[in-house]
Scaffold this active site. Structure first.
Site, PDB file in Angstrom:
ATOM      1  N   ALA A  63       3.824   0.352  -3.684  1.00 31.90           N
ATOM      2  CA  ALA A  63       3.918  -0.360  -4.954  1.00 31.90           C
ATOM      3  C   ALA A  63       5.316  -0.952  -5.081  1.00 31.90           C
ATOM      4  O   ALA A  63       6.257  -0.474  -4.449  1.00 31.90           O
ATOM      5  CB  ALA A  63       3.657   0.613  -6.093  1.00 31.90           C
ATOM      6  N   GLY A 107       1.405   3.128  -1.635  1.00 35.39           N
ATOM      7  CA  GLY A 107       0.281   2.212  -1.809  1.00 35.39           C
ATOM      8  C   GLY A 107      -0.083   1.497  -0.516  1.00 35.39           C
ATOM      9  O   GLY A 107      -1.223   1.034  -0.356  1.00 35.39           O
ATOM     10  N   GLU A 110      -2.406   3.835   1.112  1.00 36.37           N
ATOM     11  CA  GLU A 110      -3.635   3.854   0.299  1.00 36.37           C
ATOM     12  C   GLU A 110      -4.480   2.608   0.578  1.00 36.37           C
ATOM     13  O   GLU A 110      -5.700   2.673   0.692  1.00 36.37           O
ATOM     14  CB  GLU A 110      -3.268   3.942  -1.187  1.00 36.37           C
ATOM     15  CG  GLU A 110      -2.681   5.313  -1.545  1.00 36.37           C
ATOM     16  CD  GLU A 110      -2.173   5.361  -2.967  1.00 36.37           C
ATOM     17  OE1 GLU A 110      -1.392   4.467  -3.354  1.00 36.37           O
ATOM     18  OE2 GLU A 110      -2.541   6.294  -3.696  1.00 36.37           O
ATOM     19  N   GLU A 130       5.569   9.306  -2.345  1.00 34.45           N
ATOM     20  CA  GLU A 130       5.730   9.168  -3.801  1.00 34.45           C
ATOM     21  C   GLU A 130       6.510  10.303  -4.441  1.00 34.45           C
ATOM     22  O   GLU A 130       7.285  10.073  -5.383  1.00 34.45           O
ATOM     23  CB  GLU A 130       4.372   9.031  -4.485  1.00 34.45           C
ATOM     24  CG  GLU A 130       3.692   7.685  -4.264  1.00 34.45           C
ATOM     25  CD  GLU A 130       2.814   7.632  -3.026  1.00 34.45           C
ATOM     26  OE1 GLU A 130       2.984   8.480  -2.132  1.00 34.45           O
ATOM     27  OE2 GLU A 130       1.959   6.732  -2.945  1.00 34.45           O
TER      28      GLU A 130
HETATM   29  N1  T1G Z   1       9.478  -1.674  -4.139  1.00 29.44           N
HETATM   30  C1  T1G Z   1      10.477  -2.525  -4.456  1.00 29.44           C
HETATM   31  N2  T1G Z   1      11.539  -2.741  -3.653  1.00 29.44           N
HETATM   32  C2  T1G Z   1      11.568  -2.056  -2.492  1.00 29.44           C
HETATM   33  C3  T1G Z   1      10.559  -1.163  -2.108  1.00 29.44           C
HETATM   34  C4  T1G Z   1       9.454  -0.979  -2.990  1.00 29.44           C
HETATM   35  N3  T1G Z   1       8.450  -0.157  -2.696  1.00 29.44           N
HETATM   36  N4  T1G Z   1      10.882  -0.639  -0.902  1.00 29.44           N
HETATM   37  C5  T1G Z   1      12.033  -1.203  -0.551  1.00 29.44           C
HETATM   38  N5  T1G Z   1      12.457  -2.054  -1.498  1.00 29.44           N
HETATM   39  C6  T1G Z   1      13.661  -2.895  -1.479  1.00 29.44           C
HETATM   40  C7  T1G Z   1      14.934  -2.078  -1.429  1.00 29.44           C
HETATM   41  O1  T1G Z   1      15.366  -1.748  -2.744  1.00 29.44           O
HETATM   42  C8  T1G Z   1      15.874  -3.031  -0.740  1.00 29.44           C
HETATM   43  O2  T1G Z   1      16.305  -3.983  -1.687  1.00 29.44           O
HETATM   44  C9  T1G Z   1      14.971  -3.762   0.254  1.00 29.44           C
HETATM   45  O3  T1G Z   1      13.643  -3.601  -0.247  1.00 29.44           O
HETATM   46  C10 T1G Z   1      15.044  -3.218   1.665  1.00 29.44           C
HETATM   47  O4  T1G Z   1      14.856  -1.804   1.605  1.00 29.44           O
HETATM   48  C11 T1G Z   1       0.618   2.829  -5.640  1.00 29.44           C
HETATM   49  C12 T1G Z   1       2.763   4.339  -6.859  1.00 29.44           C
HETATM   50  C13 T1G Z   1      10.301   0.693   3.286  1.00 29.44           C
HETATM   51  C14 T1G Z   1      11.361   2.534   4.626  1.00 29.44           C
HETATM   52  O5  T1G Z   1       8.515   4.961  -1.710  1.00 29.44           O
HETATM   53  O6  T1G Z   1      11.343   3.962   1.801  1.00 29.44           O
HETATM   54  O7  T1G Z   1       3.293   3.035  -3.662  1.00 29.44           O
HETATM   55  O8  T1G Z   1      18.695  -3.416  -1.762  1.00 29.44           O
HETATM   56  O9  T1G Z   1      17.192  -1.197   2.312  1.00 29.44           O
HETATM   57  O10 T1G Z   1      16.122   0.833   5.301  1.00 29.44           O
HETATM   58  O11 T1G Z   1       0.340   5.124  -5.237  1.00 29.44           O
HETATM   59  O12 T1G Z   1      12.755   0.803   1.626  1.00 29.44           O
HETATM   60  O13 T1G Z   1      17.870  -5.276  -0.322  1.00 29.44           O
HETATM   61  O14 T1G Z   1      17.808  -5.493  -2.818  1.00 29.44           O
HETATM   62  O15 T1G Z   1      15.404   0.573   2.012  1.00 29.44           O
HETATM   63  O16 T1G Z   1      14.500  -0.919   6.214  1.00 29.44           O
HETATM   64  C15 T1G Z   1       5.993   4.183  -2.348  1.00 29.44           C
HETATM   65  C16 T1G Z   1      10.201   2.976  -0.540  1.00 29.44           C
HETATM   66  C17 T1G Z   1       6.104   3.408  -3.635  1.00 29.44           C
HETATM   67  C18 T1G Z   1       8.828   3.277  -0.038  1.00 29.44           C
HETATM   68  C19 T1G Z   1      12.495   0.288   4.335  1.00 29.44           C
HETATM   69  N6  T1G Z   1       6.820   3.595  -1.341  1.00 29.44           N
HETATM   70  N7  T1G Z   1      10.945   2.215   0.452  1.00 29.44           N
HETATM   71  O17 T1G Z   1      13.765   0.834   4.584  1.00 29.44           O
HETATM   72  O18 T1G Z   1      15.279  -1.109   3.910  1.00 29.44           O
HETATM   73  S1  T1G Z   1       5.175   4.153  -4.915  1.00 29.44           S
HETATM   74  C20 T1G Z   1       8.058   4.016  -1.095  1.00 29.44           C
HETATM   75  C21 T1G Z   1      11.495   2.777   1.533  1.00 29.44           C
HETATM   76  C22 T1G Z   1       3.580   3.767  -4.559  1.00 29.44           C
HETATM   77  C23 T1G Z   1       1.171   4.055  -4.966  1.00 29.44           C
HETATM   78  C24 T1G Z   1       2.521   4.456  -5.385  1.00 29.44           C
HETATM   79  C25 T1G Z   1      12.319   1.902   2.406  1.00 29.44           C
HETATM   80  C26 T1G Z   1      11.607   1.366   3.657  1.00 29.44           C
HETATM   81  P1  T1G Z   1      17.754  -4.593  -1.641  1.00 29.44           P
HETATM   82  P2  T1G Z   1      15.769  -0.803   2.434  1.00 29.44           P
HETATM   83  P3  T1G Z   1      14.983  -0.091   5.091  1.00 29.44           P
END
Ligand code: T1G
Length: 729
Positions: A63, A107, A110, A130
């Site tokens: 998400a 997501g 999912e 999450e």
């Molecule tokens: N949403 C918005 N921005 C995100 C994002 C996300 N999910 N993931 C990364 N970014 C932004 C981050 O802030 C950064 O921005 C840029 O992307 C690069 O990220 C429906 C409710 C994927 C392993 O928890 O673990 O799905 O600083 O520097 O080291 O049930 O980002 O450049 O402006 O971290 O290559 C679940 C979170 C969401 C994954 C990549 N997903 N992300 O790592 O790059 S909840 C997560 C990460 C959900 C569902 C539920 C990592 C990465 P900026 P980065 P990276």
């Protein structure tokens, strides 16, 4: 079709490509685009099967976390619900093959599980992370994952949040095939293979769910582990309930329960705090006056001076990142001891399964012991990690200066000393910087990077970039006594000792803070680090203290008795040979006697007061650090405290916690403490200002981020202009 999702056809195979850089998050427009594509696939008789793939470096990483505030307030900007999209995909009349590279997280996984088949590149990862954001999967993840991977694996993935590699995902049935070489063409061939076969839906699969009775022990064990290892966190417990529902309820009812738990978690303070931490860890890397394109120096070879606990740990950090490192000591015996310690630490890691023997053998080859500066001319960076004394540090820097390349970075692993004074011992102050590692250096994630008056932007950019390569979170701080972390730690520990002197037991103080969520109580931390360390520093700086100010004495008196903590078998607590801790009634008696002699009246002190006294001491000093410009933003302080001092991430760090409590309440409490305990509790002007204005630290410092060479010129000149300028002058 939404521009975030592309639709093409290759023969009878539809290819749906999600293109929402950088990580293909499910931002508004993405679910809508996929839904349109699914409709087209259903309607187009020439399409026999479909492949859904991510453009760029990854599949879908979940998400869009930036949207969560809108979901909380009921103002989400997307027009379709993501769970509904997943149902639509699963009901698609043609088989949908999910092609995963990079990450399928949250997501993203999912989405993949709602497809009928999954293929993955060999280096792909899948996970339900999450819980790390204080929530649980919110779109059927807790119901589909146990159906694919079995209850135990699904539980582990949803509760711990750790992603797994493609090979493991294959083993557990989360993906159906690994693709070597080009993923898209592999996925298209796979789609051709399965086109025309009956379409399997994950929701219908029950063969791995077992019976509730069979799973009861798994859930009981998970609950016990989560309560211990994720102490204080709500989301892991909710994740357990949600996965358990998969074993007890029909699919749709399980999904409804998951949704309810998801929303509860999303609305909690914990998820707001953890999301603040997620973005904070990325924000600290951004320093406005050091732009992203600032040239950096390649650090291909490094050297560490001093093979003690810190030096040895730092050498391991470089070796673990694949950077060859010289490790220098003054004499052979000390060097041998240092190398033996490193070997011992690596052996522990192998025994615990963290590293393989082969990995360790390769890393050990990268650490080259040295008793002279031979070879230093070839290194790009030196980290000095000798005993914390100014004279010795200056001597080392004056020795390094002529032997190192003119553009080699000279860094000091000091935890308190003035980096400008150290830099002045060289002819290259712009190449000198502080790198304050935390003990044990090979384990702790925090790296305080200390900017001196003359440190060049290139050197700052290099150090920040290097911290990431070393697996650390680098936070840039200004050059003041104790920098950010230890400067705040001082009043925190001071209060913990005051509380004991006022009548609280040692255990009561530590337990209150442990229950608040700190990794350890402050007095137990003192015993671990050595009470003599603080004692020595206090003696050295006593002349700087204002006369007449209350000083904590109990810790120093314990030191006078030779009770230095764990290393002497006694400090605030008693320790046996295995360093097992027991309370020491003698300490209780001693402190009561000393307090009577000092005429400190004794009283019952509640756990709430203990927490307020210690944590607000952190907050008040943190506010001063901000207003003086030694930290860029409140979030920088939060990230330091979570990663270096065991502050609970689910409370977002001390400054975020204060915002959550409300700065007016924090300020009023501090004013009460000031009335009771005198001027050490004088509220920081910034705190007073924000409390009166009804603002938060987070909103006040958002978007800031420069620690200038001179604090007066820093981003917080904003504060000076806005607050001191307007209100006080
Ligand atoms: N949403 C918005 N921005 C995100 C994002 C996300 N999910 N993931 C990364 N970014 C932004 C981050 O802030 C950064 O921005 C840029 O992307 C690069 O990220 C429906 C409710 C994927 C392993 O928890 O673990 O799905 O600083 O520097 O080291 O049930 O980002 O450049 O402006 O971290 O290559 C679940 C979170 C969401 C994954 C990549 N997903 N992300 O790592 O790059 S909840 C997560 C990460 C959900 C569902 C539920 C990592 C990465 P900026 P980065 P990276």
């Amino acid at each position: 079709m939404s521009e975030l999702v592309e639709f093409t056809k290759a023969g009878g195979i539809a290819v749906v490509t999600i293109n929402n850089p950088p990580v293909n998050a499910l931002s508004p427009g993405v679910p809508e685009g996929i839904a349109e594509a699914i409709e087209q696939i259903n309607d187009d008789a020439t399409v026999k099967a479909a492949v859904l793939i991510g453009a760029g470096r990854t599949f879908v990483s979940g998400a869009d976390i930036k949207e969560f505030d809108k979901i909380r307030s009921g103002e989400a900007s997307g027009t379709m619900s993501f769970p509904d999209l997943l149902t639509q995909i699963e009901n698609c009349k043609k088989p949908v093959v999910m092609a995963i590279h990079g990450n399928a997280l949250g997501g993203g996984l999912e989405l993949a599980m709602a497809g009928h088949y999954r293929v993955a590149a060999t280096n792909a990862q899948v996970g339900q992370p999450e819980v790390k954001l204080g929530i649980i999967p919110g779109a059927h993840g807790t119901q589909r994952l146990p159906r694919l991977a079995g209850v135990a694996k699904a539980l582990a993935m949803c509760v711990e949040g750790k992603p797994i590699l493609a090979l493991e995902a294959l083993k557990f049935g989360i993906v159906d095939r690994l693709i070597e070489g080009d993923l898209l063409s592999g996925a298209i061939s796979f789609a051709r293979e399965i086109a025309g076969r009956p379409i399997p839906k994950t929701r219908d699969r029950t063969e791995k769910l077992g019976t509730p009775e069979e799973s009861a022990t798994i859930f009981a064990a998970a609950l016990e582990t989560a309560r211990k290892k994720q102490r204080g966190m709500l989301a892991p417990l909710a994740a357990i309930d949600a996965v358990e529902a998969a074993t007890k309820l029909p699919f749709d009812e399980g999904c409804q329960l998951e949704r309810k738990l998801f929303m509860e978690c999303l609305l909690s303070d914990q998820s707001k705090a953890l999301i603040h931490v997620f973005f904070g860890e990325r924000e600290v890397a951004k320093i406005p006056d050091v732009p992203k394109d600032t040239p950096t120096i390649a650090v291909n070879r490094a050297a560490v001076v001093g093979a003690g606990t810190m030096g040895g740990g730092i050498a391991m950090v470089f070796a673990n990142a694949g950077i060859p490192v010289l490790l220098k000591e003054a004499d052979q015996a000390a060097l041998d001891r240092g190398m033996a310690n490193i070997q011992k630490n690596y052996a522990v890691s192998v025994a615990r399964g963290r590293f393989t023997q082969q990995f360790v053998d390769e890393r050990l080859k990268l650490i080259q012991p040295a008793i002279s500066y031979d070879g230093f001319a070839n290194v790009d960076m030196v980290i000095e990690a000798v005993f914390e004394g100014m004279a010795l540090k200056k001597q080392i820097f004056s020795e390094l200066d002529p032997v190192c390349k003119p553009d080699a970075i000279l860094a000091s692993n000091t935890s308190t000393l003035n980096i400008d004074e150290i830099a002045a011992a060289t002819s290259r102050p712009e190449f000198v910087i502080g790198t304050h590692f935390f003990s044990p250096a090979n384990v702790m994630r925090l790296l305080e990077i200390v900017r001196g008056k003359q440190t060049s932007k290139q050197v700052i950019a290099t150090s920040m970039q290097l911290s990431k390569k070393l697996g650390k979170i680098g936070v840039l701080v200004g050059n003041c006594r104790g920098f950010v972390g230890n400067r705040m730690f001082h009043p925190y520990v001071r209060e913990s000792v005051f509380l004991v002197e006022e009548g609280a037991s040692v255990e009561a103080v530590d337990n209150a803070l442990y229950d608040f969520g700190m990794a350890m109580g402050p007095l137990a931390v003192g015993d671990l680090a050595g009470l003599d360390v603080g004692w020595r520093i206090r003696k050295e700086y006593r002349h700087l203290e204002k006369p007449g100010i209350r000083q904590a004495f109990a810790g120093d008196r314990l030191c006078e008795m030779g009770r230095f903590g764990q290393k002497t078998g006694a400090g605030w607590y008693k320790y046996d040979e295995q360093r097992r801790t027991t309370p020491d009634p003698e300490v209780e008696q001693l402190v009561r006697r000393w307090s009577a002699e000092e005429k400190i009246s004794q009283r019952n002190i509640s756990a709430d007061e203990i927490v307020d006294r210690c944590v607000y001491a952190l907050v008040n000093e943190g506010a001063r650090i901000l207003e003086e410009g030694f930290a860029s933003r409140a979030v920088d302080i939060d990230i330091i405290y979570i990663n270096g001092y065991g502050f609970p991430a689910y409370r977002g760090g001390p400054m975020w916690y204060a915002d959550t409590v409300g700065l007016k309440r924090v300020y009023d409490r501090i004013r009460q403490f000031q009335e009771q305990h005198g001027e050490i509790w004088e509220p920081a002007p910034l705190l007073k200002y924000l409390a009166e204005e009804g603002k938060t630290f987070a909103e006040f410092t958002r978007g800031q981020g420069a620690i200038a060479e001179q604090p007066e010129n820093s981003a917080n000149s904003l504060f000076r202009a806005r607050v001191l300028g307007r209100k006080y002058l």
